[in-house]
Design a protein around this motif. Structure first.
Motif, PDB file in Angstrom:
ATOM      1  N   ALA A 234       0.844  -1.202   0.000  1.00  0.00           N
ATOM      2  CA  ALA A 234       0.000   0.000   0.000  1.00  0.00           C
ATOM      3  C   ALA A 234       0.878   1.250   0.000  1.00  0.00           C
ATOM      4  N   GLN A 235       1.925   1.244   0.832  1.00  0.00           N
ATOM      5  CA  GLN A 235       2.807   2.418   0.864  1.00  0.00           C
ATOM      6  C   GLN A 235       3.471   2.613  -0.502  1.00  0.00           C
ATOM      7  N   HIS A 236       3.813   1.507  -1.114  1.00  0.00           N
ATOM      8  CA  HIS A 236       4.444   1.575  -2.427  1.00  0.00           C
ATOM      9  C   HIS A 236       3.450   2.114  -3.474  1.00  0.00           C
TER      10      HIS A 236
ATOM     11  N   GLN B 293      -1.889   6.134   6.313  1.00  0.00           N
ATOM     12  CA  GLN B 293      -0.867   5.305   5.662  1.00  0.00           C
ATOM     13  C   GLN B 293       0.139   6.222   4.987  1.00  0.00           C
ATOM     14  N   LYS B 294       1.379   5.749   4.944  1.00  0.00           N
ATOM     15  CA  LYS B 294       2.467   6.589   4.441  1.00  0.00           C
ATOM     16  C   LYS B 294       2.651   6.432   2.930  1.00  0.00           C
ATOM     17  N   TYR B 295       3.384   7.373   2.383  1.00  0.00           N
ATOM     18  CA  TYR B 295       3.924   7.248   1.022  1.00  0.00           C
ATOM     19  C   TYR B 295       5.349   7.772   1.100  1.00  0.00           C
ATOM     20  N   SER B 296       6.141   7.544   0.048  1.00  0.00           N
ATOM     21  CA  SER B 296       7.571   7.847   0.162  1.00  0.00           C
ATOM     22  C   SER B 296       7.836   9.319   0.451  1.00  0.00           C
ATOM     23  N   SER B 297       8.735   9.539   1.409  1.00  0.00           N
ATOM     24  CA  SER B 297       9.163  10.881   1.813  1.00  0.00           C
ATOM     25  C   SER B 297       9.604  11.736   0.619  1.00  0.00           C
ATOM     26  N   ILE B 298      10.163  11.099  -0.393  1.00  0.00           N
ATOM     27  CA  ILE B 298      10.786  11.851  -1.498  1.00  0.00           C
ATOM     28  C   ILE B 298       9.788  12.762  -2.227  1.00  0.00           C
TER      29      ILE B 298
ATOM     30  N   CYS C  66      17.051   0.354  -7.503  1.00  0.00           N
ATOM     31  CA  CYS C  66      17.969  -0.323  -6.574  1.00  0.00           C
ATOM     32  C   CYS C  66      17.181  -1.054  -5.476  1.00  0.00           C
ATOM     33  N   ASN C  67      16.152  -0.391  -4.997  1.00  0.00           N
ATOM     34  CA  ASN C  67      15.321  -0.953  -3.932  1.00  0.00           C
ATOM     35  C   ASN C  67      14.379  -2.047  -4.470  1.00  0.00           C
ATOM     36  N   GLN C  68      13.937  -1.875  -5.726  1.00  0.00           N
ATOM     37  CA  GLN C  68      12.835  -2.722  -6.192  1.00  0.00           C
ATOM     38  C   GLN C  68      13.265  -3.956  -6.985  1.00  0.00           C
TER      39      GLN C  68
ATOM     40  N   ASP D 234      17.470   1.376  13.377  1.00  0.00           N
ATOM     41  CA  ASP D 234      16.200   2.034  13.746  1.00  0.00           C
ATOM     42  C   ASP D 234      15.043   1.606  12.863  1.00  0.00           C
ATOM     43  N   SER D 235      15.191   0.473  12.185  1.00  0.00           N
ATOM     44  CA  SER D 235      14.138   0.022  11.267  1.00  0.00           C
ATOM     45  C   SER D 235      13.334  -1.098  11.932  1.00  0.00           C
ATOM     46  N   PRO D 236      12.138  -0.794  12.433  1.00  0.00           N
ATOM     47  CA  PRO D 236      11.404  -1.808  13.190  1.00  0.00           C
ATOM     48  C   PRO D 236      10.951  -3.003  12.357  1.00  0.00           C
ATOM     49  N   ASN D 237      10.821  -2.824  11.030  1.00  0.00           N
ATOM     50  CA  ASN D 237      10.229  -3.900  10.219  1.00  0.00           C
ATOM     51  C   ASN D 237      11.236  -4.796   9.511  1.00  0.00           C
ATOM     52  N   THR D 238      12.493  -4.323   9.376  1.00  0.00           N
ATOM     53  CA  THR D 238      13.425  -5.046   8.500  1.00  0.00           C
ATOM     54  C   THR D 238      13.631  -6.502   8.912  1.00  0.00           C
TER      55      THR D 238
ATOM     56  N   VAL E   6      10.119 -11.002   2.474  1.00  0.00           N
ATOM     57  CA  VAL E   6       9.351  -9.934   1.807  1.00  0.00           C
ATOM     58  C   VAL E   6      10.370  -8.937   1.293  1.00  0.00           C
ATOM     59  N   LYS E   7      11.333  -8.557   2.151  1.00  0.00           N
ATOM     60  CA  LYS E   7      12.476  -7.741   1.754  1.00  0.00           C
ATOM     61  C   LYS E   7      13.673  -8.681   1.622  1.00  0.00           C
ATOM     62  N   ARG E   8      14.551  -8.438   0.644  1.00  0.00           N
ATOM     63  CA  ARG E   8      15.699  -9.325   0.452  1.00  0.00           C
ATOM     64  C   ARG E   8      17.000  -8.689   0.914  1.00  0.00           C
TER      65      ARG E   8
ATOM     66  N   THR F 149      18.693  -5.244   3.517  1.00  0.00           N
ATOM     67  CA  THR F 149      18.332  -4.223   4.510  1.00  0.00           C
ATOM     68  C   THR F 149      18.385  -2.832   3.867  1.00  0.00           C
ATOM     69  N   ASN F 150      17.832  -1.859   4.592  1.00  0.00           N
ATOM     70  CA  ASN F 150      17.814  -0.474   4.086  1.00  0.00           C
ATOM     71  C   ASN F 150      19.237   0.040   3.845  1.00  0.00           C
ATOM     72  N   ASP F 151      20.143  -0.233   4.805  1.00  0.00           N
ATOM     73  CA  ASP F 151      21.514   0.290   4.672  1.00  0.00           C
ATOM     74  C   ASP F 151      22.276  -0.390   3.527  1.00  0.00           C
TER      75      ASP F 151
HETATM   76  N1  FAQ Z   1       9.214   7.417   3.204  1.00  0.00           N
HETATM   77  O1  FAQ Z   1      10.959  -0.436   9.351  1.00  0.00           O
HETATM   78  P1  FAQ Z   1      11.152   0.382   8.121  1.00  0.00           P
HETATM   79  C1  FAQ Z   1       9.098   5.276  -6.575  1.00  0.00           C
HETATM   80  C2  FAQ Z   1       8.422   4.052   6.935  1.00  0.00           C
HETATM   81  S1  FAQ Z   1       8.298   4.295  -5.466  1.00  0.00           S
HETATM   82  C3  FAQ Z   1       8.121   7.256   3.977  1.00  0.00           C
HETATM   83  O2  FAQ Z   1      12.519   0.394   7.532  1.00  0.00           O
HETATM   84  P2  FAQ Z   1      10.128  -1.120   5.856  1.00  0.00           P
HETATM   85  C4  FAQ Z   1       8.695   5.200  -8.031  1.00  0.00           C
HETATM   86  C5  FAQ Z   1       8.027   2.592   6.829  1.00  0.00           C
HETATM   87  O3  FAQ Z   1       6.923   2.410   5.957  1.00  0.00           O
HETATM   88  C6  FAQ Z   1       9.009   4.728  -3.887  1.00  0.00           C
HETATM   89  N2  FAQ Z   1       8.037   6.288   4.928  1.00  0.00           N
HETATM   90  O4  FAQ Z   1      10.056  -0.044   7.035  1.00  0.00           O
HETATM   91  C7  FAQ Z   1       8.631   6.554  -8.598  1.00  0.00           C
HETATM   92  C8  FAQ Z   1       7.688   2.262   8.246  1.00  0.00           C
HETATM   93  O5  FAQ Z   1       6.390   2.790   8.520  1.00  0.00           O
HETATM   94  P3  FAQ Z   1       5.255   2.052   9.429  1.00  0.00           P
HETATM   95  C9  FAQ Z   1       8.441   3.866  -2.848  1.00  0.00           C
HETATM   96  C10 FAQ Z   1       9.104   5.476   5.058  1.00  0.00           C
HETATM   97  O6  FAQ Z   1       8.803  -1.204   5.230  1.00  0.00           O
HETATM   98  C11 FAQ Z   1       9.777   7.194  -9.010  1.00  0.00           C
HETATM   99  C12 FAQ Z   1       8.667   3.105   9.049  1.00  0.00           C
HETATM  100  O7  FAQ Z   1       9.082   4.161   8.179  1.00  0.00           O
HETATM  101  N3  FAQ Z   1       9.072   2.572  -2.893  1.00  0.00           N
HETATM  102  O8  FAQ Z   1       9.920   5.974  -6.150  1.00  0.00           O
HETATM  103  C13 FAQ Z   1      10.256   5.589   4.268  1.00  0.00           C
HETATM  104  O9  FAQ Z   1      10.757  -2.393   6.332  1.00  0.00           O
HETATM  105  C14 FAQ Z   1       9.702   8.473  -9.566  1.00  0.00           C
HETATM  106  C15 FAQ Z   1       9.867   2.311   9.504  1.00  0.00           C
HETATM  107  O10 FAQ Z   1      10.711   1.888   8.403  1.00  0.00           O
HETATM  108  C16 FAQ Z   1       8.623   1.567  -2.097  1.00  0.00           C
HETATM  109  O11 FAQ Z   1       7.661   1.710  -1.375  1.00  0.00           O
HETATM  110  C17 FAQ Z   1      10.293   6.616   3.302  1.00  0.00           C
HETATM  111  N4  FAQ Z   1      11.343   6.821   2.507  1.00  0.00           N
HETATM  112  O12 FAQ Z   1      11.171  -0.490   4.812  1.00  0.00           O
HETATM  113  C18 FAQ Z   1       7.405   7.181  -8.736  1.00  0.00           C
HETATM  114  C19 FAQ Z   1       9.384   0.258  -2.240  1.00  0.00           C
HETATM  115  N5  FAQ Z   1      11.121   4.646   4.651  1.00  0.00           N
HETATM  116  O13 FAQ Z   1       4.214   1.614   8.469  1.00  0.00           O
HETATM  117  C20 FAQ Z   1       7.333   8.471  -9.264  1.00  0.00           C
HETATM  118  C21 FAQ Z   1       8.838  -0.825  -1.371  1.00  0.00           C
HETATM  119  C22 FAQ Z   1      10.550   3.952   5.655  1.00  0.00           C
HETATM  120  O14 FAQ Z   1       5.915   0.901  10.107  1.00  0.00           O
HETATM  121  C23 FAQ Z   1       8.495   9.111  -9.690  1.00  0.00           C
HETATM  122  N6  FAQ Z   1       9.039  -0.580   0.024  1.00  0.00           N
HETATM  123  N7  FAQ Z   1       9.329   4.468   5.891  1.00  0.00           N
HETATM  124  O15 FAQ Z   1       4.786   3.129  10.327  1.00  0.00           O
HETATM  125  C24 FAQ Z   1      10.159  -0.921   0.711  1.00  0.00           C
HETATM  126  O16 FAQ Z   1      11.122  -1.451   0.170  1.00  0.00           O
HETATM  127  C25 FAQ Z   1      10.148  -0.680   2.178  1.00  0.00           C
HETATM  128  O17 FAQ Z   1       8.818  -0.478   2.608  1.00  0.00           O
HETATM  129  C26 FAQ Z   1      11.032   0.542   2.629  1.00  0.00           C
HETATM  130  C27 FAQ Z   1      10.876   0.720   4.150  1.00  0.00           C
HETATM  131  C28 FAQ Z   1      12.489   0.253   2.324  1.00  0.00           C
HETATM  132  C29 FAQ Z   1      10.601   1.823   1.931  1.00  0.00           C
END
Ligand code: FAQ
Length: 318
Positions: A43-45, A109-114, A138-140, A208-212, A220-222, A224-226
């Motif tokens: 969903a966040q993705h 629900q969150k979406y990417s900080s960027i 790189c992430n995907q 500091d990553s509670p879900n990794t 689900v993830k292959r 780590t963030n770092d």
């Molecule tokens: N922004 O324990 P972790 C794109 C949250 S698509 C906001 O490390 P996790 C295409 C995280 O959800 C970009 N929130 O979490 C495009 C968790 O929240 P919660 C999106 C963030 O899930 C390009 C909390 O912090 N890609 O760019 C962020 O194991 C150009 C703790 O973090 C994906 O979603 C952040 N940056 O790892 C489109 C890829 N980082 O729910 C248009 C799939 C972390 O526990 C133009 N997702 N959080 O409160 C993933 O790989 C993972 O979900 C991570 C986070 C790596 C993003």
């Protein structure tokens, strides 16, 4: 799996599927924690893809040529498609798309900080392609091997398209770097603004990553963030050199012992602030998405009324 299996057998099937590196499918029993984690990540993705249309979408009407406009339109449209595949993947786990959208626009629900940073010049379109799509790839790419089948398969197509997006961004920047001094300055200035937020896309540091940990155990993830952040830095430095821009980090240097680039500290306070809703564009992005949802209500109502009418007609004919 059929309902005749015992709880222990269902659990063993789940664990063995993961151990053998096979995929879990919508028909398979999964623990509630797994379901929640995968729905949360997908969903966040999906939300990121949909909100991610806004920063670049703002430049469609101002693109400097018909060619650049056509390319940008196609890219933004691809992002809508990625959001839709991902919402569909979340639906296979019982999530409701309308509910997910509601959670996005109500901030649950969150979406990417960027995507909470502004696009100030057309060079931002190129830098988003180069760095933001580069970080996304790189992430995907490893997520194509994620343990949840519908997510992994959606990622294969998404990554192919993201890779095209990255190349178009880099090509735009190369063209600008061959242009005037003012264009080169625009590229450098955009790189300076997007570099650090791009590193934040990979999420908090592992400590500091509670879900990794759990997400890695469940595959689900292959990585780590770092690990992925380091991979992105290593990949970006030679690309910046080839382009002729500098990356805004005085601590960035090759470490022969580690076989990686060292880089300076990331401002995690800024990251947390953006996640709390206080980034430069959070309010604007959500307001825009909410408006689009409200403006589209009549279309959804008309489609539902049409479907109900068709079903009634079919019922009468049968
Ligand atoms: N922004 O324990 P972790 C794109 C949250 S698509 C906001 O490390 P996790 C295409 C995280 O959800 C970009 N929130 O979490 C495009 C968790 O929240 P919660 C999106 C963030 O899930 C390009 C909390 O912090 N890609 O760019 C962020 O194991 C150009 C703790 O973090 C994906 O979603 C952040 N940056 O790892 C489109 C890829 N980082 O729910 C248009 C799939 C972390 O526990 C133009 N997702 N959080 O409160 C993933 O790989 C993972 O979900 C991570 C986070 C790596 C993003």
């Amino acid at each position: 799996m059929t309902a005749t299996l015992s709880d222990a057998e269902l659990e063993r099937h789940f664990e063995r599927t993961i151990e053998r590196d096979q995929r879990l499918e919508p028909r398979d029993w999964v623990p509630e924690g797994y379901r929640k984690t995968v729905v949360r990540q997908i969903a966040q993705h999906a939300h990121s893809e949909i909100i991610g249309m806004q920063p670049e979408g703002a430049w469609i009407t101002r693109a400097p040529s018909l060619r650049r406009k056509a390319i940008l339109l196609a890219k933004v449209q691809d992002e809508a498609g990625h959001g839709l595949y991902l919402y569909s993947a979340a639906e296979t786990l019982g999530a409701d798309r309308a509910d997910l959208t509601d959670k996005l626009i109500s901030g649950r629900q969150k979406y990417s900080s960027i995507f909470n940073y502004p696009t100030l010049t057309f060079a931002d379109v190129g830098v988003i392609g180069w760095l933001v799509d580069g970080a996304a790839i790189c992430n995907q790419v490893p997520l194509c091997r994620s343990s949840y089948g519908p997510y992994a398969r959606a990622m294969i197509r998404i990554c192919k398209e993201e890779s095209f997006h990255q190349r178009q961004g880099y090509e735009l920047l190369m063209t600008m770097m061959r242009g005037t001094e003012a264009q080169r300055r625009m590229v450098q200035e955009a790189t300076d603004r997007w570099w650090w937020p791009s590193l934040m896309m990979f999420g908090p540091p592992d400590a500091d990553s509670p879900n990794t940990e759990q997400s890695m155990t469940w595959k689900v993830k292959r990585h780590t963030n770092d690990e992925l952040r380091q991979r992105f830095v290593d990949m970006s430095v030679p690309q910046a050199e080839a382009l002729g821009v500098s990356l805004p980090d005085p601590d960035l240097k090759w470490n022969a012992d580690r076989g990686h680039y060292d880089f300076g500290p990331i401002d995690w306070d800024e990251f947390k602030n953006v996640l709390r809703g206080n980034g430069p564009c959070n309010a604007e992005r959500i307001a825009h998405r909410r408006r689009a949802q409200e403006d589209g209500a009549w279309v959804r109502e008309a489609a539902a009324a049409h479907a109900a009418k068709q079903a009634a007609l079919k019922g009468r004919a049968a």
